[in-house]
Design a protein around this motif. Structure first.
Motif, mmCIF file in Angstrom:
data_model
loop_
_atom_site.group_PDB
_atom_site.id
_atom_site.type_symbol
_atom_site.label_atom_id
_atom_site.label_comp_id
_atom_site.label_asym_id
_atom_site.label_seq_id
_atom_site.Cartn_x
_atom_site.Cartn_y
_atom_site.Cartn_z
ATOM 1 N N THR A 1 7.663 -0.585 -8.921
ATOM 2 C CA THR A 1 6.734 -1.651 -9.256
ATOM 3 C C THR A 1 6.143 -2.205 -7.957
ATOM 4 O OG1 THR A 1 8.568 -3.235 -9.236
ATOM 5 C CG2 THR A 1 7.937 -2.330 -11.368
ATOM 6 N N GLY A 2 4.922 -2.689 -8.007
ATOM 7 C CA GLY A 2 4.247 -3.157 -6.803
ATOM 8 C C GLY A 2 4.256 -4.665 -6.670
ATOM 9 N N LYS A 3 4.114 -5.123 -5.448
ATOM 10 C CA LYS A 3 3.885 -6.542 -5.179
ATOM 11 C C LYS A 3 2.389 -6.818 -5.321
ATOM 12 C CE LYS A 3 7.872 -6.776 -2.079
ATOM 13 N NZ LYS A 3 8.726 -7.487 -3.035
ATOM 14 N N THR A 4 2.021 -8.092 -5.417
ATOM 15 C CA THR A 4 0.667 -8.433 -5.851
ATOM 16 C C THR A 4 -0.332 -8.644 -4.711
ATOM 17 O OG1 THR A 4 1.245 -10.790 -5.957
ATOM 18 C CG2 THR A 4 1.536 -9.487 -7.977
ATOM 19 N N GLY A 5 0.065 -8.410 -3.459
ATOM 20 C CA GLY A 5 -0.834 -8.688 -2.336
ATOM 21 C C GLY A 5 -2.139 -7.920 -2.392
ATOM 22 N N ALA A 6 -2.067 -6.621 -2.674
ATOM 23 C CA ALA A 6 -3.283 -5.800 -2.725
ATOM 24 C C ALA A 6 -4.213 -6.291 -3.823
ATOM 25 C CB ALA A 6 -2.919 -4.331 -2.943
ATOM 26 N N ALA A 7 -3.656 -6.590 -4.994
ATOM 27 C CA ALA A 7 -4.477 -7.091 -6.097
ATOM 28 C C ALA A 7 -5.099 -8.428 -5.743
ATOM 29 C CB ALA A 7 -3.624 -7.217 -7.356
ATOM 30 N N ARG A 8 -4.353 -9.277 -5.059
ATOM 31 C CA ARG A 8 -4.864 -10.600 -4.680
ATOM 32 C C ARG A 8 -6.078 -10.470 -3.756
ATOM 33 N NH1 ARG A 8 -2.309 -15.431 -5.124
ATOM 34 N NH2 ARG A 8 -0.319 -14.402 -5.598
ATOM 35 N N VAL A 9 -5.960 -9.615 -2.743
ATOM 36 C CA VAL A 9 -7.081 -9.429 -1.809
ATOM 37 C C VAL A 9 -8.253 -8.744 -2.517
ATOM 38 C CG1 VAL A 9 -7.811 -8.292 0.325
ATOM 39 C CG2 VAL A 9 -5.557 -9.374 0.195
ATOM 40 N N ALA A 10 -7.952 -7.779 -3.369
ATOM 41 C CA ALA A 10 -9.015 -7.061 -4.071
ATOM 42 C C ALA A 10 -9.804 -7.982 -4.992
ATOM 43 C CB ALA A 10 -8.410 -5.911 -4.878
ATOM 44 N N LEU A 11 -9.118 -8.849 -5.725
ATOM 45 C CA LEU A 11 -9.815 -9.743 -6.647
ATOM 46 C C LEU A 11 -10.561 -10.847 -5.902
ATOM 47 C CD1 LEU A 11 -7.227 -10.068 -9.573
ATOM 48 C CD2 LEU A 11 -9.130 -8.474 -9.284
ATOM 49 N N GLN A 12 -10.041 -11.230 -4.748
ATOM 50 C CA GLN A 12 -10.728 -12.246 -3.953
ATOM 51 C C GLN A 12 -12.021 -11.698 -3.347
ATOM 52 O OE1 GLN A 12 -10.030 -15.426 -3.572
ATOM 53 N NE2 GLN A 12 -11.536 -15.916 -1.976
ATOM 54 N N THR A 13 -11.989 -10.442 -2.894
ATOM 55 C CA THR A 13 -13.146 -9.858 -2.198
ATOM 56 C C THR A 13 -14.001 -8.952 -3.086
ATOM 57 O OG1 THR A 13 -11.846 -7.940 -1.474
ATOM 58 C CG2 THR A 13 -11.877 -9.876 -0.018
ATOM 59 N N ARG A 14 -13.440 -8.517 -4.228
ATOM 60 C CA ARG A 14 -14.099 -7.569 -5.138
ATOM 61 C C ARG A 14 -14.463 -6.262 -4.416
ATOM 62 N NH1 ARG A 14 -17.700 -11.016 -9.544
ATOM 63 N NH2 ARG A 14 -16.110 -12.630 -9.902
ATOM 64 N N CYS A 15 -13.619 -5.858 -3.498
ATOM 65 C CA CYS A 15 -13.855 -4.622 -2.753
ATOM 66 C C CYS A 15 -13.263 -3.433 -3.503
ATOM 67 C CB CYS A 15 -13.216 -4.726 -1.363
ATOM 68 S SG CYS A 15 -11.398 -4.704 -1.402
ATOM 69 N N PRO A 16 -13.675 -2.201 -3.176
ATOM 70 C CA PRO A 16 -13.055 -1.024 -3.791
ATOM 71 C C PRO A 16 -11.576 -0.916 -3.411
ATOM 72 C CG PRO A 16 -15.132 -0.448 -2.706
ATOM 73 C CD PRO A 16 -14.795 -1.841 -2.282
ATOM 74 N N VAL A 17 -10.768 -0.465 -4.361
ATOM 75 C CA VAL A 17 -9.353 -0.185 -4.122
ATOM 76 C C VAL A 17 -9.138 1.306 -4.361
ATOM 77 C CG1 VAL A 17 -6.974 -0.658 -4.780
ATOM 78 C CG2 VAL A 17 -8.693 -2.486 -4.876
ATOM 79 N N VAL A 18 -8.876 2.051 -3.282
ATOM 80 C CA VAL A 18 -8.711 3.496 -3.369
ATOM 81 C C VAL A 18 -7.219 3.822 -3.467
ATOM 82 C CG1 VAL A 18 -9.097 5.713 -2.228
ATOM 83 C CG2 VAL A 18 -10.803 3.878 -2.023
ATOM 84 N N PRO A 19 -6.776 4.396 -4.599
ATOM 85 C CA PRO A 19 -5.358 4.780 -4.706
ATOM 86 C C PRO A 19 -5.100 6.082 -3.954
ATOM 87 C CG PRO A 19 -6.529 5.423 -6.698
ATOM 88 C CD PRO A 19 -7.541 4.724 -5.812
ATOM 89 N N ILE A 20 -3.986 6.141 -3.243
ATOM 90 C CA ILE A 20 -3.625 7.337 -2.475
ATOM 91 C C ILE A 20 -2.148 7.642 -2.694
ATOM 92 C CG2 ILE A 20 -3.405 8.339 -0.168
ATOM 93 C CD1 ILE A 20 -5.777 6.709 0.715
ATOM 94 N N ALA A 21 -1.864 8.888 -3.065
ATOM 95 C CA ALA A 21 -0.485 9.335 -3.219
ATOM 96 C C ALA A 21 -0.163 10.342 -2.128
ATOM 97 C CB ALA A 21 -0.278 9.971 -4.593
ATOM 98 N N GLN A 22 1.076 10.304 -1.650
ATOM 99 C CA GLN A 22 1.515 11.256 -0.630
ATOM 100 C C GLN A 22 2.928 11.732 -0.944
ATOM 101 O OE1 GLN A 22 1.778 9.522 3.317
ATOM 102 N NE2 GLN A 22 2.402 7.540 2.514
ATOM 103 N N TRP A 23 3.205 12.951 -0.496
ATOM 104 C CA TRP A 23 4.508 13.568 -0.755
ATOM 105 C C TRP A 23 4.768 14.612 0.329
ATOM 106 C CZ3 TRP A 23 8.333 12.242 -3.851
ATOM 107 C CH2 TRP A 23 9.362 13.149 -4.126
#
Length: 262
Positions: free
Chosen positions: A135-157
């Motif tokens: 589960t994620g913490k809400t920091g990324a969502a908070r900044v994204a909703l404040q700025t309305r900037c693109p959020v690019v999901p990235i997975a690595q393995w």
């Protein structure tokens, strides 16, 4: 907004870090077309090895849009480390702030300047037994909703196979492959204009983490658990198990003492 130049310090760090990464890790990098060419944005990345921040930074460095990572504000005041953190444009998090939004004010400013701010929404190495995102913490969502900037999901393995979480020694042979897959920006538009309550931030975070997990499923060719590992829930469950065990032990001791008195 225009993007900031990479700069001396970031190039200096690349000169130091890239050669060993090239030697140690093969690369399977996809999805670079989803990294915006201009303007501020956020990347949300899963975290499963102490090495993967360097390998992921290498991936994004090659796109020309270098990531600015979040770090404790105190690190920016410490000699050479502080100079390197400031010079590479890393983002201080002010955990001493009285409100959550102020804690991320530097990240908001960076996005509004046209930077890429890289978030590890899990906040730490995954504790999922099979390496899936927690589960994620809400920091990324908070900044994204404040700025309305693109959020690019990235997975690595793959870095987790070179250096598993909490391992002390790397497994160098055979040579491991670092798989990275970036996806299209997450659609958070339905949250715009809403008050940033805990429920709204949690739901937006779940949307972001679902996108990251979906990309990791594509990399691994298998399905993630239906319910993400939740460290807080696990701590609560562990506390309950410990309390239940203590009660059972006290009851057993009481029975033994009663039998001994007969």
């Amino acid at each position: 907004m225009s993007r900031r130049r990479i700069g001396f310090w970031y190039r200096f760090a690349a000169v130091i870090c890239k050669p060993p990464l090239v030697v140690l890790i093969k690369r399977d990098w996809r999805g670079m077309e989803h990294i915006p060419a201009e303007g501020g944005f956020i990347t949300a990345v899963n975290h499963n090895s102490h090495i993967d921040p360097f390998a992921y930074a290498h991936y994004q460095y090659n796109t020309g849009r270098v990531p600015r990572f979040l770090a404790k504000s105190g690190l920016f005041k410490k000699g050479f480390v502080g100079a390197a953190m400031r010079g590479t444009g890393q983002i201080p998090v002010y955990r001493e702030s009285t409100d959550a939004l102020s804690a991320f004010r530097a990240a908001i400013d960076a996005v509004e300047r046209g930077e890429c701010v890289a978030f590890y929404p899990e906040g730490t190495l995954t504790r999922d037994p099979n390496g899936w995102p927690m589960t994620g913490k809400t920091g990324a969502a908070r900044v994204a909703l404040q700025t309305r900037c693109p959020v690019v999901p990235i997975a690595q393995w793959g870095c987790n196979e070179l250096l598993p979480p909490y391992a002390k020694k790397p497994d160098l042979l055979p040579r491991k492959t670092h798989h990275v897959l970036a996806g299209p920006p997450v659609d958070l538009s339905r949250f715009y204009g809403q008050e940033m309550t805990a429920d709204v931030l949690r739901e937006a975070t779940e949307v972001i983490m679902a996108a990251v997990t979906g990309l990791l499923e594509e990399i691994r060719g298998e399905k993630a658990p239906a319910t993400p590992y939740d460290p807080r829930r696990e701590r609560i469950d562990q506390r309950r198990r410990t309390q239940a065990q203590a009660v059972e032990e006290r009851q057993a001791q009481t029975v033994q003492e009663g039998d001994g008195g007969k």
